[in-house]
Structure formats: structure tokens, C-alpha cells
Motif scaffolding. Structure first.
Motif, PDB file in Angstrom:
ATOM      1  N   GLU A 115       0.754  -1.337   0.276  1.00 34.93           N
ATOM      2  CA  GLU A 115       0.046  -0.085   0.010  1.00 34.93           C
ATOM      3  C   GLU A 115       0.869   1.317   0.108  1.00 34.93           C
ATOM      4  O   GLU A 115       0.769   2.233  -0.689  1.00 34.93           O
ATOM      5  N   GLU A 116       2.057   1.471   0.601  1.00 32.85           N
ATOM      6  CA  GLU A 116       2.776   2.430   0.833  1.00 32.85           C
ATOM      7  C   GLU A 116       3.353   2.935  -0.626  1.00 32.85           C
ATOM      8  O   GLU A 116       3.926   3.865  -0.799  1.00 32.85           O
ATOM      9  N   ARG A 118       1.674   2.577  -3.632  1.00 32.54           N
ATOM     10  CA  ARG A 118       0.455   2.687  -4.390  1.00 32.54           C
ATOM     11  C   ARG A 118       0.774   3.703  -5.702  1.00 32.54           C
ATOM     12  O   ARG A 118       0.480   3.306  -6.809  1.00 32.54           O
ATOM     13  N   LEU A 136      -3.201  -4.416  -3.392  1.00 31.96           N
ATOM     14  CA  LEU A 136      -2.457  -3.760  -2.473  1.00 31.96           C
ATOM     15  C   LEU A 136      -2.328  -4.586  -1.054  1.00 31.96           C
ATOM     16  O   LEU A 136      -3.742  -4.715  -0.453  1.00 31.96           O
ATOM     17  N   ARG A 137      -1.560  -4.778  -0.521  1.00 32.53           N
ATOM     18  CA  ARG A 137      -1.531  -5.285   0.945  1.00 32.53           C
ATOM     19  C   ARG A 137      -1.807  -3.912   1.844  1.00 32.53           C
ATOM     20  O   ARG A 137      -1.200  -2.926   1.868  1.00 32.53           O
ATOM     21  N   THR A 138      -2.862  -4.218   2.581  1.00 38.50           N
ATOM     22  CA  THR A 138      -3.300  -3.293   3.613  1.00 38.50           C
ATOM     23  C   THR A 138      -3.142  -3.924   5.064  1.00 38.50           C
ATOM     24  O   THR A 138      -2.967  -5.128   4.952  1.00 38.50           O
ATOM     25  N   GLU A 140      -5.902  -4.514   6.614  1.00 43.82           N
ATOM     26  CA  GLU A 140      -6.810  -5.370   6.950  1.00 43.82           C
ATOM     27  C   GLU A 140      -6.738  -6.472   5.983  1.00 43.82           C
ATOM     28  O   GLU A 140      -7.670  -7.383   6.071  1.00 43.82           O
ATOM     29  N   ASP A 145      -6.801  -2.073  -6.260  1.00 46.50           N
ATOM     30  CA  ASP A 145      -6.533  -0.690  -6.508  1.00 46.50           C
ATOM     31  C   ASP A 145      -6.780  -0.144  -7.833  1.00 46.50           C
ATOM     32  O   ASP A 145      -7.079   1.055  -8.263  1.00 46.50           O
ATOM     33  N   VAL A 161     -12.477  -5.346   0.578  1.00 48.02           N
ATOM     34  CA  VAL A 161     -11.309  -5.888   0.878  1.00 48.02           C
ATOM     35  C   VAL A 161     -11.604  -7.577   1.306  1.00 48.02           C
ATOM     36  O   VAL A 161     -12.422  -7.880   1.683  1.00 48.02           O
TER      37      VAL A 161
END
Length: 298
Positions: A115-116, A118, A136-138, A140, A145, A161
Motif C-alpha cells: 500500500e505504501e 501505491r 495492495l496489501r493493507t 486489513e 486498486d 477488501v
């Protein structure tokens, strides 16, 4: 978020395999849609030695769809790796890989990123000749995306998600690969050595240990060389320190001592407990060396 792997790539691969195979604690949506994990050699996609990785594919006969998995832990994508898919046809896949006609009626690529990163990942895939799905990995779980899957059911599995407890990712499917940190390799192969000692073996070929790896048969020559070098390095490090009383490394093989064979044949013996303590000490040392290298780089 903590991950039980030295690389995001291994975490994603094990997670997806676990979901396809119904590992406890993981979502079953993908499995219920018929997706199963398949591995194909990177060279089967038209690359001539450029790609060291075998490729994980999620293939579903029921959905008549296959997804080629690319894991990116950094800020950018390799456009050459992506663009090789633009030259792949369904006929090629059926003739050069284990995928069937039903599984290749529709196929595409999914990028699993962080995610960072993106914005930079979005910019990268926009320059590609293909339109890969970006997941993307978050904290949660996983979210789509950009460029949703053409199969609506699969796309909906990630909306809003696909909830995941990252710490519950299964550990056993792909324990290490050619890019793994030594501690990750040691965690997998030292128990194998103990088992072989328990069987009374006096000599164990390192090539034989490597050949037991789940994706060895579809790895390129480059990946095999890197994996064998990694396994050899770990065993040499162990033999020179924590396990010097139990085995030595020479001529591409382990030579197990009588003490190792005796200890392994006596479950619960003090010597076997000592071997287990030494495994823990080895992991601590290798992890400490990795941490020190990180500080040196900084």
C-alpha cells in the motif's frame, strides 16, 4: 504488521497457495470458485534466461480463467517482466505449460504490491503494454486498486477488501526460495538434516536436499544455482559453529557424525535436545547478522 517471512513475495505465495488448498483460518472464496495453484517455469513465458523465478498461476477450470501472479515489494514494477505477457497466447500456454484449454480461455496478470507504494506502482503499470490488476496489501488484507479482474466473481472477492490476518499465513507450502535470507533457509533444512540422521544416513547430498524443494523442478538454472548456494552457505555456517559436533560439509555433501545419528535415534535424549537448542542458536545468529547488515547499510 509482522510477516513470518523474510520477503513479501514468499508471504503472498504461501497465502495464495493456502487459500487455493483450503488452509484453516484463510478465506475460501478463491477455492470455492475453482482456483488452484499451478507453477510454470519462467522460461515458458518466452523469456530466455532473463527471469529466475518460476511463476505462480491461479487457474480455474470452472471460471475458465488463469491469473499469473507477480509480487512486487518495492516501489517499481519490472516492465520487461510484464511485457513478456503481451507476447503470450492461449495456444502457447496450452502447448508449453500444464494449463488446460479451459483454464486459458481468459488469462491475465495480477501485481501484488504494498500500500505504501501505491502511487509509483500505479504509474508503473500504466506504462505497460498490458493492464495488470493491481492488488495492495493493507493492514486489513488485500484490496484491488486498479484494473479489476475481468471475472466479476473474483473481483468481488476483493471488494471492499479480502480480509486477512497476515500472521495466520501458512508456513509450509514454500518455506524458502532462491532469494531467501539464510535464517529462513535454516529454519526449513536443519530439521530435514535431523530426519536424515534419524534414518541412519551417513552422507547427504546437498543437491538431494535442494531437489526436495516444491518448485525445484520448474526453476530455471539460474534460480537453482542461487538456491543451492544459499542452502550450502547455511549448512557450512552451521557446520563451522553450532553443529560442528554433528556434521561437516565437503564435496557438496553433509557427512553426519556418529553422535548425530545416535542422538536422532533416541527421541528425548539430552543430545537431541542439544541439537534443537543449537538450531535455535543458529537462527538467532543468522537473524542477528541480517539485522547488523541492515544497520551497516543505513
Amino acid at each position: 504488521m509482522s510477516v513470518k517471512y523474510s520477503s513479501y513475495r514468499l508471504a503472498v505465495q504461501n497465502l495464495l497457495i493456502g487459500m487455493c488448498r483450503g488452509s484453516p483460518g484463510l478465506p475460501r472464496t478463491i477455492r470455492q470458485m475453482g482456483y488452484r495453484d499451478r507453477w510454470i517455469a519462467g522460461t515458458s513465458l518466452g523469456s530466455r534466461g532473463a527471469a529466475a523465478d518460476p511463476v505462480l498461476v491461479l487457474a480455474s477450470t470452472e471460471s475458465r480463467h488463469s491469473v499469473f501472479v507477480q509480487v512486487v515489494s518495492g516501489k517499481s514494477v519490472n516492465l520487461n517482466d510484464l511485457d513478456r505477457y503481451s507476447k503470450v497466447s492461449a495456444v502457447h500456454l496450452r502447448e508449453q505449460t500444464a494449463l488446460t484449454q479451459d483454464q486459458t480461455e481468459l488469462y491475465g496478470v495480477a501485481i501484488f504490491g504494498l500500500e505504501e507504494h501505491r502511487e509509483s506502482l500505479r504509474e508503473g503499470i500504466a506504462e505497460s503494454r498490458i493492464r495488470p490488476t493491481l492488488l495492495l496489501r493493507t493492514a486489513e488484507g488485500l484490496v484491488i486498486d486498479a484494473n479489476p479482474f475481468p471475472k466479476v466473481g473474483l473481483a468481488n472477492a476483493f471488494r471492499p477488501v479480502l480480509a486477512l490476518d497476515w500472521d495466520s499465513a501458512p508456513l509450509g507450502w514454500i518455506p524458502y526460495d532462491h532469494g531467501s535470507h539464510p535464517a529462513e533457509i535454516a529454519r526449513a533444512i536443519i530439521p530435514q538434516v535431523v530426519v536424515r540422521a534419524a534414518g541412519g544416513e551417513r552422507r547427504v547430498d546437498i543437491a538431494g536436499i535442494c531437489a526436495e524443494h516444491p518448485v525445484w523442478s520448474v526453476s530455471t538454472a539460474s534460480a537453482r544455482r542461487k538456491m543451492r548456494a544459499g542452502v550450502t552457505g547455511v549448512l557450512v555456517a552451521a557446520a563451522e559453529h553450532e553443529f560442528r559436533d554433528f556434521f561437516a560439509v565437503s564435496d557438496g555433501a553433509l557427512r553426519l557424525s556418529g553422535l548425530a545419528r545416535e542422538a536422532a535415534r533416541m527421541p528425548g535424549s539430552p543430545t537431541l535436545k542439544r541439537m534443537l537448542r543449537h538450531q535455535s542458536d543458529l537462527l538467532d545468529r543468522l537473524n542477528g547478522e541480517q539485522l547488523q547488515r541492515g544497520h551497516d547499510i543505513l
